[in-house]
Scaffold this motif. Structure first.
Motif, short mmCIF file in Angstrom:
data_model
loop_
_atom_site.label_atom_id
_atom_site.label_comp_id
_atom_site.label_asym_id
_atom_site.label_seq_id
_atom_site.Cartn_x
_atom_site.Cartn_y
_atom_site.Cartn_z
N ILE A 1 65.74 43.89 -26.47
CA ILE A 1 65.89 42.45 -25.72
C ILE A 1 65.06 41.48 -25.24
CG2 ILE A 1 68.80 43.86 -25.93
CD1 ILE A 1 68.02 42.34 -22.94
N GLN A 2 65.34 40.37 -25.68
CA GLN A 2 64.19 39.46 -24.95
C GLN A 2 64.81 39.12 -23.64
OE1 GLN A 2 61.92 38.88 -27.32
NE2 GLN A 2 62.75 40.52 -28.48
N ALA A 3 63.24 38.86 -23.27
CA ALA A 3 62.81 38.20 -22.13
C ALA A 3 64.34 37.05 -22.02
CB ALA A 3 61.83 37.47 -21.73
N GLU B 1 70.77 46.34 -19.20
CA GLU B 1 69.98 45.02 -19.79
C GLU B 1 69.16 45.39 -19.32
OE1 GLU B 1 73.71 41.55 -20.81
OE2 GLU B 1 72.41 41.24 -18.51
N LEU B 2 68.58 45.78 -18.11
CA LEU B 2 67.18 45.64 -18.09
C LEU B 2 66.34 46.65 -18.60
CD1 LEU B 2 67.98 45.60 -13.61
CD2 LEU B 2 66.70 43.94 -15.14
N ILE B 3 67.37 48.36 -18.87
CA ILE B 3 66.73 49.69 -19.53
C ILE B 3 65.97 48.79 -20.81
CG2 ILE B 3 67.73 51.64 -20.18
CD1 ILE B 3 67.08 51.64 -17.75
N LEU B 4 67.51 48.27 -21.20
CA LEU B 4 66.89 47.35 -22.73
C LEU B 4 65.56 46.60 -22.89
CD1 LEU B 4 70.26 47.07 -23.84
CD2 LEU B 4 69.46 48.90 -24.68
N ALA C 1 70.23 44.87 -10.15
CA ALA C 1 71.34 44.35 -11.06
C ALA C 1 72.49 43.93 -11.03
CB ALA C 1 71.35 46.07 -11.42
N ALA C 2 73.37 43.21 -12.16
CA ALA C 2 73.77 42.67 -11.35
C ALA C 2 74.56 43.25 -10.86
CB ALA C 2 74.52 41.94 -12.66
#
Length: 107
Positions: free
Chosen positions: A83-85, A74-77, A32-33
């Motif tokens: 969301i796309q790779a 974003e990792l969860i999404l 995670a960022a």
């Protein structure tokens, strides 16, 4: 958070979620960022999550088979295929994420 998602949807030990047959163990790293990282390990003993104290840099015996880098949200999404790779940075065998997301736990 991410750990809760993993704990609620752990892979059936050693099963390929699409084919129902044995598959190769895998290690997934999530970075995670915001500064925290986790590893999801799937093998014949089951599924385990653990915080990562230091990134392995993608090399050596402790390297993950695949890793994702993004914000925690974003990792969860990404894990829920919302969301796309292309929206997260993937290092390693991205096809392993397809297996993880396609798997549906038994009730």
């Amino acid at each position: 958070g991410i750990r809760t998602v993993w704990d609620r949807s752990l892979w059936k030990a050693g099963q390929d979620p699409r084919r129902g047959s044995r598959w190769t163990p895998a290690a997934f790293d999530f970075h995670a960022a915001e500064g925290r990282s986790w590893r999801l390990t799937l093998d014949g003993d089951g599924a385990r999550t653990a915080p990562l104290l230091a990134a392995t840099g993608g090399e050596g015996p402790d390297a993950a088979d695949v890793s994702a880098h993004a914000t925690a949200g974003e990792l969860i999404l990404f894990l829920y295929d919302r969301i796309q790779a292309a929206d997260v940075r993937i290092d390693g065998d991205a096809g392993l994420f397809d297996l993880l997301r396609d798997w549906e736990p038994e009730n």
